[in-house]
Design an enzyme around this catalytic site. Structure first.
Site, PDB file in Angstrom:
ATOM      1  N   TYR A 101      -1.163   6.634   5.415  1.00  5.05           N
ATOM      2  CA  TYR A 101      -2.381   5.886   5.732  1.00  5.05           C
ATOM      3  C   TYR A 101      -3.092   6.665   6.833  1.00  5.05           C
ATOM      4  CZ  TYR A 101      -0.648   1.764   3.178  1.00  5.05           C
ATOM      5  OH  TYR A 101      -0.208   0.890   2.205  1.00  5.05           O
ATOM      6  N   TYR A 126       4.574  -5.689   6.221  1.00  6.46           N
ATOM      7  CA  TYR A 126       4.409  -4.829   5.042  1.00  6.46           C
ATOM      8  C   TYR A 126       5.517  -5.071   4.023  1.00  6.46           C
ATOM      9  CZ  TYR A 126       2.834  -0.590   2.592  1.00  6.46           C
ATOM     10  OH  TYR A 126       2.324   0.294   1.659  1.00  6.46           O
ATOM     11  N   PRO A 128      -7.179  -4.168  -0.008  1.00  8.74           N
ATOM     12  CA  PRO A 128      -5.906  -3.612  -0.473  1.00  8.74           C
ATOM     13  C   PRO A 128      -5.069  -2.881   0.578  1.00  8.74           C
ATOM     14  CG  PRO A 128      -7.741  -2.287  -1.265  1.00  8.74           C
ATOM     15  CD  PRO A 128      -8.337  -3.478  -0.598  1.00  8.74           C
ATOM     16  N   HIS A 161      11.037   2.954  -0.990  1.00  9.04           N
ATOM     17  CA  HIS A 161      10.468   3.646   0.177  1.00  9.04           C
ATOM     18  C   HIS A 161      10.856   2.920   1.449  1.00  9.04           C
ATOM     19  CE1 HIS A 161       7.294   6.625  -1.403  1.00  9.04           C
ATOM     20  NE2 HIS A 161       8.266   6.480  -2.281  1.00  9.04           N
ATOM     21  N   LYS A 180      -0.970  -6.157  -0.559  1.00  9.24           N
ATOM     22  CA  LYS A 180      -0.478  -7.538  -0.684  1.00  9.24           C
ATOM     23  C   LYS A 180      -0.902  -8.284  -1.955  1.00  9.24           C
ATOM     24  CE  LYS A 180       1.988  -7.830   2.897  1.00  9.24           C
ATOM     25  NZ  LYS A 180       3.277  -7.337   2.496  1.00  9.24           N
TER      26      LYS A 180
END
Ligand code: FAD
Ligand code: DHB
Length: 396
Positions: free
Chosen positions: A201, A385, A294, A72, A298
Site C-alpha cells: 500500500y 485488517y 476498497p 499472507h 472489507k
C-alpha cells in the site's frame, strides 16, 4: 412456484446464503440478471479475512481455496520512499488469504449446481412484492422469456448497490449515512508474476497505489485517479509508468515487473450504510445494504459476514421464532460500522486529497509514521485488517 427463500443476486452474498440455507435443509431460488460466465469473470476483491476463510471451510467450500489460496502474514506500507512491513502474524497471530472473488463465486456456483440448487441466470424484470406479509413474492422473466411468480416465506436482497430490493424499503423508514471521496481506483489484472511477497500500500505525492496479486503468475494493481477519469486516457504504457513511479524505492534495486494487461477498469469510491437491513420479510445483505471504499479490503468480507448472520436468522424465522430476525440489523451493524471506520481510515491515510492544505498533509504523514513505528498502532491496523472474530458488544 414456491420456495422457502427467494434470493435476488448471484454475487458472493446471494450464492453463499443459498448454500448455507441448503446445509440447514432450507430451499431457495436465486435469480441473477447477468450470465454465469459474466458473474465468474467480474474482477473485484481479492482478500479473505481469517474468519471468512474459516467460515467457507466450515461450510465445505474450501477445497480449492485451501489448495490455491495464498496465505499472507502482513502488508507493506510505503511512504517517503521507504517500505515498512506490518507483521499481522506477529501482532495478532492471524493472517489473511489472497483468493479472488471470481474464484469464490466459481466455487459457490459449482457447489450449488452439483447439489441441485436452483439458480436462474440472465433473468429480466425482477420484482419483489408483498414484503410486509407472511408470503412475499419474487417475480422474474427467465432467459427464455417466460414470466414466473415464486411465493416465498422470506426474500433476501443480495442484489448489490444498484439492486431493486433496497428501494422497496419505504423512504420514511430508511436511514442512509453516506460519504463520497474525491478519487477513484484504476485497477488492472496483469499476466506477470507479482514483484512482491506481500501487498504494498503506497502513499505517493502523485496519489495512492496498491500492488496485490492473484496467483504466483498473475498480479493485480491499482492506481488512485480522479473520479471523473476516463479509462481511454490510460494506455497500458501510461499505467505501468505511473505504477513504476508510485512504487519506486530510491537507492534500491527493487523494480516492478511489467507484463500484458488482461483487464482494466475504474471504480468510484464511497462509504454508504443503509438501515434497517430488513423490511417485513425482506432482508438485505452485502453491497445492497452497505458499501466501503476498497482500501481496507472489507467489501467481500462484510457480504460473507452478513449472510453468516442471516442464514440462522431465516432458519429460526421459518420455525416461527423471530428473535434473530429482529436482531439482524443490530447484529450486522457492529461489524459494518467497524469496517466502515477502518476503510475510511485506511483510505484517508493513504490517498492524496486534491487541494489538501499543509495541515492535512502533515497529519497524514504523522499518522503513517505512527502506524509504522508504534506496536500499538500497527496492532490496531492488523486486528482490523485480518478481521474481528471477537466483535460482539451486544448480548444475544
Ligand atoms: P455483488 O457482488 O454486487 O452481487 C450482486 C448481484 O446481484 C450481482 O451479480 C448483480 O448482477 C445482481 N443483481 C443486481 N440487480 C439485480 C436484479 N434486479 N435482479 C437479479 N440480480 C440482480 N471489495 C474489496 O474488498 N476489494 C476490491 O478491490 C473491490 N473491488 C470492487 C470493484 C467493483 C467494480 C465493485 C462494484 C466492488 C468492488 N469491491 C471490492 C467490493 C466487493 O466486490 C463487494 O463488496 C462484493 O461483491 C459484495 O458482494 P454482494 O454479493 O453483496 O454484491
Ligand atoms: C485487493 C483489493 C483491495 O481493495 C485491497 O485492499 C487489497 C487487495 C485485491 O483486489 O487483491
Amino acid at each position: 412456484m414456491r420456495t422457502q427463500v427467494g434470493i435476488v443476486g448471484a454475487g458472493p452474498a446471494g450464492l453463499l446464503l443459498s448454500h448455507l440455507l441448503a446445509l440447514r435443509g432450507i430451499d431457495s431460488v436465486v435469480v441473477e440478471i447477468r450470465s454465469r460466465a459474466y458473474c465468474e469473470a467480474r474482477q473485484r476483491a481479492g482478500i479473505l479475512e481469517h474468519g471468512s476463510v474459516r467460515l467457507l471451510r466450515d461450510a465445505g467450500l474450501a477445497g480449492r481455496l485451501d489448495r490455491q489460496g495464498l496465505e499472507h502474514g502482513g502488508i507493506y506500507l510505503q511512504f517517503d520512499g521507504e517500505r515498512h512491513h506490518v507483521d499481522f502474524r506477529a501482532l495478532t497471530g492471524r493472517t489473511v488469504t489472497v483468493y479472488a472473488q471470481t474464484e469464490v463465486v466459481k466455487d459457490l456456483i459449482a457447489e450449488r449446481i452439483t447439489r441441485g440448487g436452483h439458480i436462474e441466470f440472465e433473468v429480466t424484470d425482477t420484482e419483489v412484492d408483498r414484503l410486509d406479509t407472511d408470503q412475499p413474492v419474487l417475480r422474474y422473466t427467465d432467459a427464455s422469456g417466460t414470466r414466473h411468480e415464486v411465493v416465498c416465506d422470506a426474500i433476501a436482497g443480495c442484489d448489490g448497490f444498484h439492486g431493486i430490493c433496497r428501494p422497496r424499503i419505504p423512504a420514511e423508514l430508511l436511514k442512509v449515512t453516506e460519504r463520497g471521496y474525491p478519487y477513484a481506483w484504476l485497477g488492472i489484472l496483469a499476466d506477470v508474476p507479482p514483484s512482491t511477497d506481500e501487498l504494498i500500500y503506497s502513499h505517493h505525492k502523485n496519489g495512492f497505489a496498491l500492488h496485490s496479486l492473484r496467483s504466483p503468475t498473475v498480479s493485480r494493481l491499482y492506481l488512485q485517479v480522479d473520479p471523473d477519469e476516463s479509462i481511454d486516457n490510460w494506455s497500458d504504457q501510461r499505467i505501468w509508468d505511473e505504477l513504476q513511479r508510485r512504487f519506486e524505492l530510491p537507492g534500491s534495486v527493487w523494480r516492478l515487473e511489467v507484463g500484458p494487461v488482461l483487464d482494466k477498469s475504474i471504480t468510484p469510491m464511497r462509504s454508504f450504510v443503509a438501515t434497517p437491513m430488513r423490511y417485513g420479510r425482506m432482508f438485505l445483505a452485502g453491497d445492497a445494504a452497505h458499501i466501503v471504499p476498497p482500501t481496507g479490503a472489507k467489501g467481500l468480507n462484510l457480504a460473507i459476514a452478513d449472510v453468516a448472520v442471516l442464514a440462522p436468522a431465516l432458519d429460526w424465522l421459518l420455525r416461527g421464532k423471530l428473535e434473530l430476525a429482529d436482531a439482524y440489523t443490530a447484529t450486522c451493524m457492529d461489524r459494518v460500522w467497524r469496517a466502515t471506520h477502518f476503510s475510511w481510515w485506511m483510505t484517508t491515510m493513504l490517498h492524496r486529497t486534491p487541494g489538501a492544505d499543509d495541515m492535512e498533509a502533515a497529519l497524514q504523514q504523522s499518522q503513517l509514521r505512527y502506524v509504522s513505528s508504534s506496536r500499538a498502532a500497527a496492532t490496531s491496523l492488523a486486528e482490523n485488517y485480518t478481521g474481528y472474530p471477537e466483535l460482539r458488544y451486544k448480548k444475544d
